[in-house]
Design an enzyme around this catalytic site. Structure first.
Site, PDB file in Angstrom:
ATOM      1  CD  GLU A 131      -3.089  -0.519   0.147  1.00 13.97           C
ATOM      2  OE1 GLU A 131      -2.891  -0.655  -1.081  1.00 13.97           O
ATOM      3  OE2 GLU A 131      -4.287  -0.602   0.544  1.00 13.97           O
ATOM      4  CB  THR A 184      -5.711   6.156  -3.233  1.00 13.11           C
ATOM      5  OG1 THR A 184      -6.432   5.058  -3.713  1.00 13.11           O
ATOM      6  CG2 THR A 184      -5.585   6.089  -1.712  1.00 13.11           C
TER       7      THR A 184
END
Length: 311
Positions: A131, A184
């Site tokens: 991530e 994101t």
């Protein structure tokens, strides 16, 4: 064992009031990683399908292979090299945990090929590095449920403290992905750094209520607690027709509806599959009225998480 294939499911993160601390896995879609041992050292990405050529082929910059490199370094394994094929089965920037699924499938495949030296819990920090590679933030609300399955709560990041809670068997998720994309990093950038005491208290109450509602199978409490007064008001402006789609879901049987991850996907929770389908069809219809195509996924809570497909 010289080859392995692993699957990691899509996830819904935040779950309304639980920004960066709640997440759950669904049955599908998900990413698939094929991993093969080779004599030459190093990791090579031989192919990526479904990404339209957008993901980096450099192993250090791709979330699926970046986690593998971290794991190999941690275990001090240098005897072999590996080739990787990644099958992307969900859109990038979808709010469905796309990068997390890649990272989890990669680390689970590598761990299995090495004889499972680490437990699923021990693999979490490595999956979180995927991530960090993808979005710059090593959050666990997608990789946690994708790796472990079920409804995950992150009590603390320092130190990392993650656990799952039981959920009702007839709780279903409706996940609708409109044909738009939200980065994101951009979705995190617009968030406020400070929150009022009033909103903090309201959010804490909803977090506690949602946990209690899920564990007690109290659907009214689940519904009352699926309220986000901090993140949703800011991020929802990035999603066309958000309020109308949310209203359509709740008017057609959903307990609640909010943004999945950083969006643009929206999710709803319902009691029973029929209500979940009705909510999803209503959500899709509202997007369609605005000229936006969408994909619909109906699923119970995936309690198993990532899995090995074949050796």
């Amino acid at each position: 064992m010289n080859s392995i294939k692993a699957f990691a499911p899509a996830t819904v993160a935040n779950v309304a009031c639980g920004f960066d601390i709640f997440g759950f896995a669904i049955e599908e879609p998900g990413d698939v990683v094929e991993l093969r041992r080779r004599d030459e050292p190093g990791i090579v990405i031989t192919n990526i399908t479904g990404d339209e050529g957008r993901l980096p082929r450099n192993p250090e910059k791709n979330s699926v292979t970046g986690v593998m490199l971290h794991l190999l370094k941690h275990l001090d394994i240098k005897d072999f090299g590996y080739e990787v094929i990644l099958h992307k089965n969900m859109p990038l920037g979808s709010g469905m945990g796309s990068s997390a699924a890649s990272a989890v499938a990669g680390v689970v495949a590598m761990n299995e090929l090495l004889g499972n030296p680490l437990t699923r819990q021990e693999l979490l920090p490595f999956a979180m590095e995927g991530e960090r590679i993808a979005s710059g933030s090593a959050h666990a609300d997608n990789v946690g449920p994708s790796l472990l399955g079920g409804f995950v709560v992150i009590r603390s990041y320092h130190p990392l403290d993650i656990f799952t809670i039981p959920v009702p068997d007839d709780l279903y998720c409706t996940l609708v992905h409109p044909d738009i994309e939200i980065n994101t990093k951009d979705a995190r950038y617009i968030l406020r750094n400070e929150v009022s005491l009033k909103n903090t208290i309201a959010q804490m109450g909803n977090v506690a209520g949602l946990v209690a509602g899920l564990m007690k199978a109290d659907y009214d409490l689940i519904s009352r607690s699926m309220v986000d007064v901090i993140i949703e008001p800011v991020r929802s402006i990035l999603i066309p027709e958000f309020k109308e789609v949310k209203t359509a879901a709740i008017s057609n049987g959903a307990l609640g509806c909010s943004i999945s991850g950083s969006g643009p996907s929206m999710f709803a929770l319902s009691r029973g599959r029929d209500n979940a389908i009705a909510a999803g069809q209503a959500m899709q219809a509202r997007f369609a009225e605005a000229g936006i195509d969408s994909a619909l996924h109906i699923s119970g809570i995936n309690k198993g998480g990532a899995k090995i497909l074949e050796h």
